[in-house]
Design an enzyme around this catalytic site. Structure first.
Site, PDB file in Angstrom:
ATOM      1  N   GLU A 120      45.946  41.000  36.841  1.00 40.58           N
ATOM      2  CA  GLU A 120      45.328  40.508  38.075  1.00 40.58           C
ATOM      3  C   GLU A 120      45.772  39.082  38.356  1.00 40.58           C
ATOM      4  O   GLU A 120      45.920  38.272  37.440  1.00 40.58           O
ATOM      5  CB  GLU A 120      43.802  40.566  37.915  1.00 40.58           C
ATOM      6  CG  GLU A 120      43.009  40.372  39.180  1.00 40.58           C
ATOM      7  CD  GLU A 120      41.533  40.682  38.970  1.00 40.58           C
ATOM      8  OE1 GLU A 120      40.705  39.969  39.554  1.00 40.58           O
ATOM      9  OE2 GLU A 120      41.202  41.626  38.213  1.00 40.58           O
TER      10      GLU A 120
ATOM     11  N   ASP B 204      44.339  36.149  40.842  1.00 36.88           N
ATOM     12  CA  ASP B 204      43.137  35.879  41.643  1.00 36.88           C
ATOM     13  C   ASP B 204      43.241  34.604  42.452  1.00 36.88           C
ATOM     14  O   ASP B 204      43.679  33.563  41.943  1.00 36.88           O
ATOM     15  CB  ASP B 204      41.913  35.691  40.725  1.00 36.88           C
ATOM     16  CG  ASP B 204      41.321  36.997  40.263  1.00 36.88           C
ATOM     17  OD1 ASP B 204      41.626  38.037  40.862  1.00 36.88           O
ATOM     18  OD2 ASP B 204      40.548  36.971  39.300  1.00 36.88           O
TER      19      ASP B 204
ATOM     20  N   GLU C 153      40.065  32.891  44.632  1.00 40.71           N
ATOM     21  CA  GLU C 153      38.680  33.025  45.071  1.00 40.71           C
ATOM     22  C   GLU C 153      38.263  31.738  45.761  1.00 40.71           C
ATOM     23  O   GLU C 153      38.485  30.642  45.242  1.00 40.71           O
ATOM     24  CB  GLU C 153      37.752  33.323  43.892  1.00 40.71           C
ATOM     25  CG  GLU C 153      37.990  34.688  43.267  1.00 40.71           C
ATOM     26  CD  GLU C 153      37.078  34.963  42.088  1.00 40.71           C
ATOM     27  OE1 GLU C 153      36.510  36.067  42.033  1.00 40.71           O
ATOM     28  OE2 GLU C 153      36.936  34.056  41.237  1.00 40.71           O
TER      29      GLU C 153
END
Length: 293
Positions: free
Chosen positions: A105, A107, A109
């Site tokens: 993953e 990411d 955010e």
């Protein structure tokens, strides 16, 4: 503030060639599927801007129809304005549409905050289900006032997170078998909006004010120029040096990118796991790899 505006202008003038190399790929329906809460998804009348909303009942999320292994991935976002404490807009790449125990993953955010406080951007990298590689940055603009580009360059040598073509994080590979650099599995691209007031704003001290709902994040101009996965093994992965995003110039930051990156490191980094000796008395091996090489 004048200094920040001057720097922002310099950064806008020094866009890397990759910003023009990315290939725009049609409508939302051409590229994405809704993961949940279709009723919390809408578009502008011309279909060019997409909206995800969060209320007390649920949020919403979407994912690409295709998987990719290596390339350039970019989207323009405008984040929730006003009081957004507790609200997270996630924009990420992942090998699956759930938090599986062996996922890879990448990411990004966006951590909302009380009115007038800055948004924070948190990045993380997972390989085979292991993350814990967080960095947090401030932004040099208000991401709720207009659209800004958030992009990822991913090849076998490095992963670079960009904001408006400015590199804010560089995650290098050492060229050996390792347990930190995700380069074997294809990934979908996702985005979602959800309530995370148990941790997202001041460690969970600031809770979501549901009287301000619905909270809406906006999207447009998805671009991808990457190796689209085809089972059992796409030809483009085995000949990646034919593509600009895995040629020598994309294995390293350019000189102008290094200047921007140095400014970001001096002024905007809030947290870097590679400097957290309390958490990691012995730093992870990837922390020894130089982003400048």
């Amino acid at each position: 503030m004048p200094t920040l505006l001057f720097i922002a202008a310099l950064m806008a003038a020094s866009y890397f060639i990759i910003s023009e190399a990315a290939d725009s790929k049609g409508s939302f329906q051409d590229n994405f599927d809704i993961m949940w809460s279709q009723e919390h998804f809408s578009t502008s009348p011309d279909g060019q801007i997409w909206y995800l909303s969060l209320d007390k009942e649920t949020g919403c999320g979407f994912q690409t129809k295709q998987r990719y292994r290596f390339g350039w991935f970019s989207m323009k976002l405008k984040l929730v304005g006003g009081d957004s404490a507790g609200v997270v807009t996630a924009y990420y790449m992942c090998t699956e549409n759930g938090a599986g125990p062996t996922r890879d993953e990448l990411d990004i955010e966006f951590l909302g905050n009380r009115t007038g406080q800055p948004y924070l951007i948190q990045t993380n990298v997972y390989k085979n289900g292991t993350g814990g590689r967080e960095m947090r940055h401030m932004l040099w603009f208000d991401p709720t006032e207009d659209f800004h580009s958030y992009s990822v360059l991913w090849n076998s040598h490095q992963i670079v997170f960009f904001v408006d073509s400015t590199p804010v994080r560089v995650f290098k590979n050492n060229g050996e078998a390792n347990n930190f650099f995700p380069n074997e599995k294809p990934m979908y691209l996702f985005s979602s909006i959800w309530n995370a007031d148990d941790w997202a704003t001041r460690g969970g001290l600031e809770k979501t004010d549901w009287k301000k709902a619905p909270f809406v994040s906006s999207y447009k101009d998805f671009s991808v120029d990457g190796c689209q996965w085809e089972d059992p093994y796409p030809a483009c992965v085995s000949t990646t040096t034919r593509n600009w995003w895995d040629q020598y110039s994309a294995w390293h930051l350019s000189d102008s990118q290094k200047m921007d990156y140095a400014w970001v490191q001096r002024n905007l980094v809030i947290y870097d796991y590679c400097k957290d000796y309390e958490r990691f008395p012995t730093l992870p091996v990837e922390c020894s790899l130089s982003p400048w090489d």
